[in-house]
Design an enzyme around this catalytic site. Structure first.
Site, PDB file in Angstrom:
ATOM      1  CB  SER A 240     -67.792   9.862  25.298  1.00  0.00           C
ATOM      2  OG  SER A 240     -67.336   9.853  26.370  1.00  0.00           O
ATOM      3  CE  LYS A 241     -72.642   4.400  23.707  1.00  0.00           C
ATOM      4  NZ  LYS A 241     -72.674   2.950  23.127  1.00  0.00           N
ATOM      5  NE  ARG A 242     -63.393   6.325  30.808  1.00  0.00           N
ATOM      6  CZ  ARG A 242     -63.846   4.947  32.030  1.00  0.00           C
ATOM      7  NH1 ARG A 242     -65.164   4.324  30.985  1.00  0.00           N
ATOM      8  NH2 ARG A 242     -63.212   5.044  32.438  1.00  0.00           N
TER       9      ARG A 242
END
Length: 468
Positions: A240-242
């Site tokens: 994910s972007k995280r």
RNA sequence: GACCCCAUCGUCUAGAGGCCUAGGACACCACUCUUUCACAGUGGAGACACGGGUUCGACUCCCGUUGGGGUCGCCA
């Protein structure tokens, strides 16, 4: 066989890290075999494809140096050809018109879900008389998939993978509006572009079965498939972007060097013995698609950073200064003067071994760039107590008398002063560091003084000695 | 849920039945170097998911279990 590989992103967003690795493996394999690496933009979804995304992907690839051997093929531009192939399939009985509405399909899906089955088109129109066609409904064209037996793919990475044909339904090849879907376009384009090896993400594995069936229906040879495992986040879940599902431009902005990212990406799912640090030239020589691992791997920023530090250390100073310049200039609010640039050029050797990323290099370099009077970090401030300032005043006098402002001469003078006054060198070196850099972390302090030059150094020492 | 895939230190991996007392790298800890911080060097801790087979012998082969992932769109 002349190998032809391709990277086929859909331009609905940036070039993310997984896509970059897919491109890299295709590129490596083509280069390794002396074949061709092609690029195809899969823009048949008109609603989601954007020119910005195309640019972002092209920029990302070019930053990484993953050059394609021919101009990119735009899939949407080939829609007539796709429709033509569908017509052929219709004529040979491998396709049929289906008049189910999206609503009916949604119902079917709902029902399947309720019954805990996977959704499969029930074949309502597969053998129905076309005369039953309801008026006012534009049909889609479906593939008449084999219902018995099984479909087998010999995957270069995953091995032999088999699925029962009863698991696969009649997929849509042409939408109601006459545009081709991905499943059909890929087959036609891979064939027309002469793709011999389709290296792509694991998430396409199930698509490979359906595409194989279409190839077979068309009487075309099936390319060698190689489904490479996906990259997961640090927690093992989907990226994910995280944790790293960023565009490669984000990695550039974070101060990673393309060669470091490339080297890191190579080692995710592939290895050559114990080799960790290697050039793309070596990777090309060593890479073989059959050596790619089957299991997914996790993205690890620590390893990327560690590699990046090594590549920064190995980079030439002029390049590093150029990379650090925007950050430095933002900090000092003006462009680099020649004097500062000179300091950076001479000081860079010991600066670059300390940085893992470009922003860190900027931070480490700032003390060479600020003008007097320096502001002091909390720690530097703590070091510069009254005693330290007194000693600094004395050191200032000693150094003022130096005729030779070389690193060795400065070191000798300071050490001599320390010994003759019975002071531990640390009691002078640390305040000196605080005075010269405004921090408590820097390269060797005598080197710093030498690079800074006589006037600047003496000035900074005087500033600190007299500070309140 | 159905189908498919995967499974070695925390992470990336080496390992193609005896070479394994399971190797390397990152991260972590200690020490050395450096009177700073890094770099570098040395050492340490740390894994074959589990259960059955097959075999004289399994990390390596087979089956199952568990765990993880992917797919199930008129998206690609």
């Amino acid at each position: 066989m002349n190998v032809v590989t391709r990277f086929a992103p859909s331009p609905t967003g940036f070039l993310h890290i997984g896509g970059a690795r897919t491109a890299l493996f295709n590129w490596l394999y083509a280069r390794h075999t002396g074949g061709k690496f092609l690029l195809r933009i899969e823009d048949t979804d008109r609603k989601r494809s954007t020119p910005e995304a195309i640019d972002a992907i092209l920029d990302g690839l070019s930053w990484l140096g993953l050059d394609s051997d021919e101009p990119p093929v735009y899939q949407f531009a080939r829609r007539d050809r796709h429709a033509e192939v569908v017509r052929t399939l219709l004529e040979t009985g491998h396709a049929y018109r289906c008049y189910c509405t999206p609503e009916e399909l949604a119902e079917m899906r709902e029902k399947a879900k309720a019954e805990k089955r996977s959704m499969r088109y029930d074949g309502t129109w597969r053998d129905r008389d076309p005369a039953d066609a309801p008026a006012g409904i534009d049909p889609v064209i479906r593939f008449r998939a084999p219902q018995d037996g099984e479909t087998i793919i010999e995957d270069a990475v995953q091995g032999t993978v088999t699925v029962a044909n009863s698991e696969l339904d009649d997929l849509i090849m042409l939408r109601a509006d006459g545009t081709p879907t991905y499943m059909l376009s890929v087959v036609v384009d891979d064939h027309d572009m002469g793709i011999t090896h389709a290296i792509r993400g694991d998430d396409h594995l199930t698509n490979a079965f359906r595409q194989t069936q279409i190839f077979d229906a068309l009487g075309w040879p099936v390319p060698v498939y190689a489904h490479i495992p996906l990259i997961h986040g640090a927690d093992g879940a989907k990226l994910s972007k995280r944790h790293g599902a960023l565009g490669v431009d984000a990695y550039r902005d974070m101060g990673y060097l393309p060669e470091a990212l490339l080297n890191y990406l190579c080692r995710l799912g592939w290895s050559h013995g114990d080799d960790e640090l290697f050039s793309m030239a070596q990777a090309i020589e060593w890479f073989d698609i059959t050596d790619v691992n089957k299991g997914a791997s996790r993205f690890d920023f620590d390893r990327l950073s560690n590699l990046n530090a090594k590549y920064i250390d190995a980079s030439d100073n002029a390049r590093l200064i150029e990379l650090a310049r925007p950050g430095i200039e933002e900090n000092i609010g003006k462009s680099l003067t020649d004097a500062v640039r000179n300091r950076l050029e001479t000081g860079m050797d010991s600066l670059k071994s300390r940085a893992e990323t470009i922003p860190q290099l900027v931070e480490l370099s700032m003390f060479y760039c600020f003008e007097r009077p320096l502001s002091y970090s909390e720690k530097a401030d703590g070091i510069l107590d009254a005693d330290a300032r007194t000693r600094l005043g004395a050191v200032h006098d000693v150094l003022s008398g130096l005729s030779d402002w070389s690193q060795d001469a400065i070191e000798e003078a300071v050490k001599e002063y320390a010994t003759s006054n019975g002071l531990k060198l640390g009691l002078i070196a640390q305040p000196l560091r605080a005075a010269l850099t405004g921090t408590n972390v820097s390269p060797g302090i005598f080197e710093v003084a030498a690079v800074l030059g006589r006037d600047e150094s003496l000035g900074r020492i005087a500033d600190a000695a007299s500070k309140a």
